[in-house]
Design a protein around this motif. Structure first.
Motif, short mmCIF file in Angstrom:
data_model
loop_
_atom_site.label_atom_id
_atom_site.label_comp_id
_atom_site.label_asym_id
_atom_site.label_seq_id
_atom_site.Cartn_x
_atom_site.Cartn_y
_atom_site.Cartn_z
N UNK A 1 0.83 -1.41 -0.04
CA UNK A 1 -0.04 0.09 -0.05
C UNK A 1 0.64 1.20 0.02
N UNK A 2 2.08 1.26 0.69
CA UNK A 2 2.75 2.30 0.86
C UNK A 2 3.61 2.82 -0.44
N UNK A 3 3.84 1.53 -1.08
CA UNK A 3 4.45 1.73 -2.47
C UNK A 3 3.67 2.10 -3.37
N UNK A 4 2.29 1.91 -3.62
CA UNK A 4 1.38 2.36 -4.23
C UNK A 4 1.02 3.73 -4.03
N UNK A 5 0.81 4.25 -2.93
CA UNK A 5 0.49 5.49 -2.35
C UNK A 5 1.74 6.44 -3.03
N UNK A 6 2.88 6.12 -2.69
CA UNK A 6 4.09 7.06 -2.84
C UNK A 6 4.20 7.03 -4.32
N UNK A 7 4.09 6.04 -5.12
CA UNK A 7 4.32 5.84 -6.61
C UNK A 7 3.23 6.82 -7.32
N UNK B 1 -6.96 4.28 -8.49
CA UNK B 1 -6.68 3.84 -7.21
C UNK B 1 -6.16 4.86 -6.23
N UNK B 2 -5.76 5.86 -6.62
CA UNK B 2 -5.38 6.93 -5.83
C UNK B 2 -6.60 7.60 -5.37
N UNK B 3 -7.60 7.76 -5.77
CA UNK B 3 -8.74 8.14 -5.40
C UNK B 3 -9.23 7.53 -4.04
N UNK B 4 -9.29 6.24 -4.14
CA UNK B 4 -9.40 5.35 -3.10
C UNK B 4 -8.58 5.62 -1.86
N UNK B 5 -7.28 5.81 -1.89
CA UNK B 5 -6.47 6.28 -0.98
C UNK B 5 -6.64 7.67 -0.38
N UNK C 1 -9.50 9.23 0.16
CA UNK C 1 -10.67 9.19 0.88
C UNK C 1 -10.72 8.22 2.09
N UNK C 2 -9.56 7.37 2.18
CA UNK C 2 -9.90 6.19 3.11
C UNK C 2 -9.17 6.39 4.52
N UNK C 3 -7.89 7.36 4.54
CA UNK C 3 -6.93 7.20 5.45
C UNK C 3 -7.04 8.84 5.98
N UNK C 4 -7.98 9.29 6.74
CA UNK C 4 -7.82 10.62 7.07
C UNK C 4 -6.70 10.54 7.89
N UNK C 5 -5.87 11.77 7.78
CA UNK C 5 -4.80 12.28 8.65
C UNK C 5 -4.79 13.58 9.20
N UNK D 1 -14.89 0.13 2.72
CA UNK D 1 -15.79 -0.69 1.84
C UNK D 1 -16.51 0.21 0.96
N UNK D 2 -16.93 1.25 1.21
CA UNK D 2 -17.64 2.13 0.49
C UNK D 2 -16.87 2.66 -0.65
N UNK D 3 -15.58 3.04 -0.23
CA UNK D 3 -14.81 3.40 -1.21
C UNK D 3 -14.21 2.38 -2.13
N UNK D 4 -13.90 1.12 -2.00
CA UNK D 4 -13.70 -0.25 -2.63
C UNK D 4 -14.81 -0.22 -3.69
N UNK D 5 -16.01 -0.09 -3.39
CA UNK D 5 -17.12 -0.56 -4.20
C UNK D 5 -17.27 0.77 -5.30
N UNK D 6 -17.24 1.93 -4.63
CA UNK D 6 -16.94 3.06 -5.71
C UNK D 6 -15.95 2.90 -6.64
N UNK D 7 -14.68 2.42 -6.31
CA UNK D 7 -13.61 2.19 -7.12
C UNK D 7 -13.83 1.08 -8.06
N UNK D 8 -14.61 -0.05 -7.67
CA UNK D 8 -14.95 -1.05 -8.56
C UNK D 8 -15.90 -0.55 -9.57
N UNK D 9 -17.00 0.14 -9.24
CA UNK D 9 -17.77 0.84 -10.32
C UNK D 9 -16.91 1.66 -11.36
N UNK D 10 -15.74 2.57 -10.84
CA UNK D 10 -15.32 3.27 -11.62
C UNK D 10 -14.39 2.53 -12.59
#
Length: 429
Positions: A127-133, A200-204, A206-210, A383-392
């Motif tokens: 996940x870190x690799x994906x977010x950074x890249x 996939x970046x859209x998923x990241x 909205x899912x991990x508020x900091x 889960x909501x973000x993953x389903x929205x990602x699947x739809x996209x």
């Protein structure tokens, strides 16, 4: 032999190979062939990952559930029917069928590797690799877009450089790297094969508020802006439509996940729904429709229009069971791969028919249902973000053949592994 198996069972090795597979997809466009083998490195990495997953599965088989056996049988029957039996009866070229089905069939690796994300440290590294890249990749898209607007005379040199480094061809022979002014107003298209994974970046985002801020913006907002800017720079209608789908659906998905009790049948309907809804885009296949809303592109739109008419005619010949993988309609896009079409959802319907699509949704609904945790709302946001990602993903694939390549395989595997990771985390809270 036992020492070899113990080495293969080492979690770090499998995650290392999966990371190499991920990097290959992110960095190497269409992929590079290994000189000694004559096949792309990503196929080698995926084959190694699959082999080790099978070894792990066999070693831990006694702990598998009875429902898993039914899912394995369902997947095996699906592949037997639509990769072997129907192709043998329709077009007779099993080699085409296997090649055509391989990226989708590769998703079956999840059936024997559902434990993959139990080693949370390893998945966190993925996940870190994906977010950074994805953040760096988004910056590259935006920087190239601005640079070519300021220095349009450099377009040829910059395009040749990236095609030489990342693609299997150059100039007109390039397949996955394009830096071109594709609209009448000169707006550039900055597109790599892996640009599709920016979604996939859209998923990241909205899912991990900091609480981390860059100036007055929170980190996740910065990431969302970067990803949206990069998707705009791709000037690719299917990706922008995928982003719009994610943004529009995510709030409704979040409300649905929090309020509605999931069941096998609700999961089945949710998997099938975006596929059905994607056919609402059929009117936009008509070039005149796109011209009216200012999104027309003469050559590619004409080709897609012809494709749709031909694919739909082929579908009508066998609407229930389809013509099997490897089949083609009257119109052929490329002579060396006659089964390949840009309208991949329509092409999939032509190949497996309505029964095949429903069977696939039924199998994967069973897989996802095994992770369901009744009454647990801890993972609602993810889960909501993953389903929205699947739809996209489904909506984006309507116009482009991502689903029939390793980019699509990785995208869906990421959704599946992330779902299992999220649900296990929720159960442990």
């Amino acid at each position: 032999m036992s020492e070899m198996i113990s080495v293969l069972l080492d979690k770090k090795i499998r995650y290392g190979i999966f990371l190499l597979f991920t990097l290959d997809l992110l960095l190497l466009g269409a992929g590079k062939d290994l000189p000694a083998l004559g096949i792309s490195s990503r196929k080698v990495f995926f084959a190694l990952f699959a082999m080790i997953s099978i070894v792990v599965f066999v070693a831990e088989y006694s702990s598998r559930r009875l429902t898993d056996a039914a899912l394995f049988c369902g997947a095996a029957i699906f592949l037997l029917v639509w990769v072997v039996l129907i192709p043998a009866l329709t077009h007779g070229n099993i080699s085409y069928a296997v090649t055509d089905a391989t990226p989708l069939a590769a998703l079956a690796i999840f059936l024997i590797s559902t434990e993959f994300t139990r080693y949370t440290v390893g998945w966190i590294w993925v996940r870190r690799l994906m977010m950074t890249f994805l953040c760096a990749f988004a910056l590259l898209h935006i920087a190239l877009y601005v640079f070519l607007l300021l220095y349009p005379q450099m377009q040829g040199s910059v395009s040749d450089l990236f095609q030489y480094a990342l693609d299997v061809g150059s100039g007109d022979d390039a397949r996955f790297v394009f830096f071109t002014p594709s609209l009448d107003n000169g707006v550039y298209r900055i597109y790599f094969g892996s640009s599709f994974l920016l979604l996939i970046g859209l998923y990241f985002s909205v899912t991990r508020p900091t609480n981390v801020r860059i100036g007055w913006l929170r980190l996740e907002y910065v990431m969302a802006l970067l990803i949206l800017g990069a998707l705009w720079a791709t000037n690719t209608r299917s990706l922008m439509l995928g982003a719009a789908t994610f943004i529009a659906l995510y709030p409704f998905c979040l409300l649905f996940v929090k309020k509605v009790e999931q069941s096998y049948w609700s999961i089945f309907l949710l998997l099938a729904l975006p596929i059905v809804c994607s056919f609402l885009l059929v009117p936009t296949v008509d070039p005149t429709t796109l011209q009216l809303i200012g999104l027309g592109r003469n050559v590619s739109d004409d080709v897609r229009s012809v494709q749709f008419a031909s694919l739909f005619d082929a579908f009508k010949n066998s609407p229930l069971f389809g013509l099997g993988f490897g089949s083609n309609a009257t119109f052929i896009r490329a002579q060396d791969t006659p089964y390949a079409y840009e309208l991949s959802i329509v092409g999939l319907l032509m190949k497996v028919g309505t029964v095949g699509l429903l069977a696939a949704c039924a199998i994967w609904a069973g897989v996802l249902d095994t992770f369901r945790s009744p009454g647990n709302t801890r993972a609602a946001r993810e889960v909501a973000a993953l389903y929205a990602l699947y739809c996209s993903f489904v909506i984006s694939c309507f116009y482009n053949p991502y689903i029939f390549g390793f980019f699509g395989t990785f995208f869906l595997l990421f959704v599946l592994y992330e779902f299992s990771y999220v649900m296990r985390g929720a159960e442990n809270d």
